[in-house]
Structure formats: C-alpha cells, structure tokens
Design a protein around this motif. Sequence first.
Motif, PDB file in Angstrom:
ATOM      1  N   GLN A   9      -4.197 -20.254  -7.667  1.00  0.00           N
ATOM      2  CA  GLN A   9      -3.287 -19.234  -7.151  1.00  0.00           C
ATOM      3  C   GLN A   9      -2.822 -19.661  -5.765  1.00  0.00           C
ATOM      4  O   GLN A   9      -3.414 -20.568  -5.173  1.00  0.00           O
ATOM      5  N   LYS A  57     -10.045 -21.879  -6.535  1.00  0.00           N
ATOM      6  CA  LYS A  57      -9.138 -20.745  -6.325  1.00  0.00           C
ATOM      7  C   LYS A  57      -7.811 -21.200  -5.738  1.00  0.00           C
ATOM      8  O   LYS A  57      -6.747 -20.692  -6.119  1.00  0.00           O
ATOM      9  N   THR A  71      -3.135 -16.087  -0.755  1.00  0.00           N
ATOM     10  CA  THR A  71      -3.530 -14.850  -1.444  1.00  0.00           C
ATOM     11  C   THR A  71      -5.018 -14.794  -1.719  1.00  0.00           C
ATOM     12  O   THR A  71      -5.534 -13.732  -2.069  1.00  0.00           O
ATOM     13  N   ALA A  72      -5.704 -15.934  -1.586  1.00  0.00           N
ATOM     14  CA  ALA A  72      -7.141 -15.977  -1.846  1.00  0.00           C
ATOM     15  C   ALA A  72      -7.962 -16.003  -0.566  1.00  0.00           C
ATOM     16  O   ALA A  72      -9.177 -16.172  -0.615  1.00  0.00           O
TER      17      ALA A  72
END
Length: 277
Positions: A218, A214, A222-223
Amino acid sequence: MSQTAVCRQIILLGAGQVARHLGPALRQAGHAVTHVWSRTHAGAAAVAAEVPGAKPITSLDLTALPVADLYIICVPDGAVAAVLASARFPAAALVAHTAGALPLAVFEPYASLRGGVLYPLQTFSASRRIDWPAVPMCVEATTAADQDVLLQVARSLSQVVEVVATPQRQTLHVAAVFACNFTNHLFGIGHALLQEAHLPFALLAPLIRETVDKALAQPPFTAQTGPAVRHDAATLERHQRMLEAHAGWQQIYNQLTASIQAQQMTAAPNKQEPLRL
C-alpha cells in the motif's frame, strides 16, 4: 539468453561492484565480454578472472581500446566524465554508463560517440548474489537504433526493462537513495543502539519485514505508525533524552518526527487511525 537476443561483444570500463556483478551476468546471458579495464591492473584482472574469455586491458591510459559492439562504463558517477575525456574509443562507438543520477547529456561533448544509459536499479555488494531477472533495468540512448541495442542487452539480463528518460531516471535515483541508502543508515543506527543495550539486532527482523511488506502492499504514507503520528509528546521527549549522547542521531530523530507530522497534516481528514507501535 532469449532466442531473439543478439550476442554482443562488450568491454567493461571499471572494476567496482557493478562491473563485478554485471560481467558474469552478461556472460551468462550469452554475450562476449572480451575485455575489462580498470584504473589498476589488479582490478581489471580480478573482474576478468570472473568472466570466461575476458582479458584485462593492460594500458591504464585508455588510449588503445579494442573494438567492441558496446562499451559499458561501470565507474562511480563522478568518474564517468574523466573516463570519457581520457578514453580513445573507436569511431562511432556505442558507449553506455550505468549511473542513476548522471544525465545522458554527459555524452554531448563527444560527437563521435553514440551515447546511452544502462542503469540497473539495485544495490551491489561483494558478498551478495544478484537476482538479475528481477532487477529493473533503465535504458536511454541518443537514437532509436542505439536504444534498441541497449534494450536487447537489458532484456537478456532482466524481465523488468523500461525506457526511462534522464529527468525520470534522476528522480528514480533520488527515490532509491531514500528507500535504500537512507533506510540502511537508519538500520545502522538501530543496530548501534541495540549493541549499546546488549541486545541482538535480530529482535528487529520481524518488524523490519512487516514494515517493508506493508510499504510494498500500500502507499507507505498510509501505513505510517509510531509516536510521531500519535503526537505522543511524552514518548518523543523520552526518546530525545535517550539520544542526548548521540547528538547527530537525535537531530535525525527530530527531523524525521517533524517530517512525519508535517506529512500527516496533509493526509485526508478521513484517514484511518494508524496501528500502534
């Protein structure tokens, strides 16, 4: 080695993990690693034995270095200045260090040298094979001509080569410490806690892989998931109590929790709710 690359005669100064991996890689790329120096005869001999054609330099005081196209200093950052101060390079020698945090300016006191940087952005361990074509190589030099030489050498090793000036390289090094060294330390804490509970570290493997996947897919912030993001006070307090026997780890836990929550405060107000963990 690509057809456009030029074979260089190279001398390695240092016998740590960078030299132990870099020497064979340079030889495989078609360069002639002629000599290896180390603070100990055994260290130089060990690296030279892994590189066909290389010879250990027997003099430990660096006062009689053979002639080469390029000298690569592969010692810890804090030892580079000492090597430069004690070595007697041939006039106008091209010398590059492999340190991420050390500025190109380390060469300024040595007007007779042509200074450069050949920084491989990777972690090196004795038991691990390095996939050199995938290793980012950061190059910097005092002149355009020397930069071209280092670019040629870097491109003979890697498919990811960039000219990176000292301030950006130093930022890259700090980022690498967070992403690699600090993360590995946290893995170590997790491993130790599971050992105390008589559980295998392998239980975390799918979670670690998904987290890394992840983060590469991204922007990592944000994860972000977990009790700190959710402000789950009951879980946070429970974890803190569980860590009372490890005051240092408890402090890390609290600091990271505070950092996560502070970062989340700056996130966009329309940010989606993170998945639970």
